[in-house]
Design a protein around this motif. Structure first.
Motif, PDB file in Angstrom:
ATOM      1  N   ASP A 165       0.835  -1.199   0.000  1.00 63.24           N
ATOM      2  CA  ASP A 165       0.000   0.000   0.000  1.00 63.24           C
ATOM      3  C   ASP A 165       0.877   1.258   0.000  1.00 63.24           C
ATOM      4  OD1 ASP A 165      -2.209  -1.624   0.085  1.00 63.24           O
ATOM      5  OD2 ASP A 165      -2.607  -1.313   2.218  1.00 63.24           O
ATOM      6  N   HIS A 166       0.440   2.262  -0.743  1.00 60.23           N
ATOM      7  CA  HIS A 166       1.020   3.612  -0.698  1.00 60.23           C
ATOM      8  C   HIS A 166       2.518   3.648  -1.050  1.00 60.23           C
ATOM      9  CE1 HIS A 166      -2.777   3.904   1.222  1.00 60.23           C
ATOM     10  NE2 HIS A 166      -2.372   3.662   2.452  1.00 60.23           N
ATOM     11  N   LYS A 169       5.048   4.396   1.571  1.00 60.96           N
ATOM     12  CA  LYS A 169       5.243   5.768   2.061  1.00 60.96           C
ATOM     13  C   LYS A 169       6.670   6.283   1.806  1.00 60.96           C
ATOM     14  CE  LYS A 169       1.239   7.128   3.546  1.00 60.96           C
ATOM     15  NZ  LYS A 169       0.570   8.313   2.952  1.00 60.96           N
ATOM     16  N   SER A 198      -0.756   5.158  -4.202  1.00 60.36           N
ATOM     17  CA  SER A 198      -1.816   5.700  -3.340  1.00 60.36           C
ATOM     18  C   SER A 198      -1.162   6.353  -2.137  1.00 60.36           C
ATOM     19  CB  SER A 198      -2.747   4.571  -2.877  1.00 60.36           C
ATOM     20  OG  SER A 198      -2.029   3.584  -2.146  1.00 60.36           O
ATOM     21  N   GLY A 199      -1.861   7.294  -1.522  1.00 60.89           N
ATOM     22  CA  GLY A 199      -1.386   7.907  -0.300  1.00 60.89           C
ATOM     23  C   GLY A 199      -0.101   8.699  -0.441  1.00 60.89           C
ATOM     24  N   ASP A 234      -6.988   6.646  -1.895  1.00 60.88           N
ATOM     25  CA  ASP A 234      -6.848   6.712  -0.432  1.00 60.88           C
ATOM     26  C   ASP A 234      -7.803   7.720   0.199  1.00 60.88           C
ATOM     27  OD1 ASP A 234      -5.760   5.793   1.958  1.00 60.88           O
ATOM     28  OD2 ASP A 234      -4.194   7.327   1.998  1.00 60.88           O
TER      29      ASP A 234
END
Length: 282
Positions: A165-166, A169, A198-199, A234
């Motif tokens: 995910d993301h 970061k 995403s994010g 997101d």
């Protein structure tokens, strides 16, 4: 078909979400459902969405599936099962997969005190339950150590489809490239590992633009290719750093140099293939 592969809903009258108590999250401390999102997706031309768990709770998954019952834009639901108890996880999976929209599992590993939670033996047995059931696993990797665990579990469970995910970061606001870039590349060497664009806006500085995101997205494209990358808005977390429409527009700018087929993969085809979304072909 355009698919947003990462969105959240929660109902604070129904469940408590302790992570919302963190500093800086005050704007998110209300309930969110399709009422606030349907028009945004329509405006941006997004056809379907994937709802992703926001709480390590069966009730959170129940809520998302109830939304899916009434809102046709929901293509799939990534919920939760107790991975630390493989027998309970297997029972939950057997029940959940009666609904074809239940396609995968996520756990808030970044909220676990043990940063090596993913490498626990009981969790590994739970992940194997997912692999045997043809379910996916979303990894919330927010530290380099989390990201370093992804190739380990990918090797241990080669039939488990894993998505980061993301983009884990990336340090967009701070600027340093390493160790994120090498760790992402290491994870991408495993063909069962995918990643979400995403994010990223909430990892950037205020006033961010497509140019701030571009180096990180281009690196992800180099190591994964568009066939293993998928767009995620997101929402509503992304609204901490701008509106959904701008996330959509600026992501489109970053992807502008891709050809039509490559963009189609990132904006829907990869998500359809990865989650094996019922009734949607990649």
């Amino acid at each position: 078909m355009i698919i947003d592969a990462h969105q959240h809903f929660w109902d604070l009258d129904r469940l408590a979400y302790p992570w919302l108590d963190a500093d800086g999250l005050e704007p998110l401390r209300r309930s969110y459902d399709e009422t606030g999102l349907d028009d945004l997706l329509a405006t941006c031309g997004v056809d379907r969405t994937v709802l992703v768990q926001s709480l390590d709770s069966a009730e959170d998954t129940d809520f998302m599936l109830e939304v899916a019952d009434r809102w046709s834009r929901v293509a799939a639901v990534v919920g939760w099962v107790p991975l630390t108890d493989p027998d309970a996880a297997a029972a939950a999976v057997a029940e959940r997969t009666k609904d074809p929209r239940f396609v995968g599992v996520r756990h808030l590993i970044h909220d676990e005190p043990d940063e090596d939670w993913l490498l626990r033996e009981d969790v590994g047995a739970g992940l194997e339950v997912l692999a045997l059931s043809n379910l996916t696993f979303d990894v919330v990797a927010v530290t380099p150590r989390h990201l370093a665990h992804v190739p380990v579990i990918a090797a241990q469970h080669p039939s488990l489809r894993i998505v980061i995910d993301h983009l884990a970061k990336p340090p967009i606001a701070a600027g340093p490239w390493q160790p994120w870039a090498d760790l992402l590349a290491r994870a991408a060497r495993h063909p069962n590992v995918y990643a979400k664009l995403s994010g990223l806006n909430t990892a950037a500085k205020p006033g961010w633009t497509a140019d701030d995101l571009r180096p990180y997205v281009e690196h992800a494209l180099r190591v994964f290719g568009p066939e293993r990358l998928m767009f995620g808005g997101d929402w509503p977390v992304a609204t901490l750093a701008d509106e959904y429409e701008r996330v959509w527009t600026e992501t489109g700018r970053v992807l502008a140099d891709l050809d039509e087929d490559e963009r189609a993969l990132v904006l829907g085809g990869t998500a359809a293939e990865f989650y094996r979304i019922p009734g949607v072909s990649a």
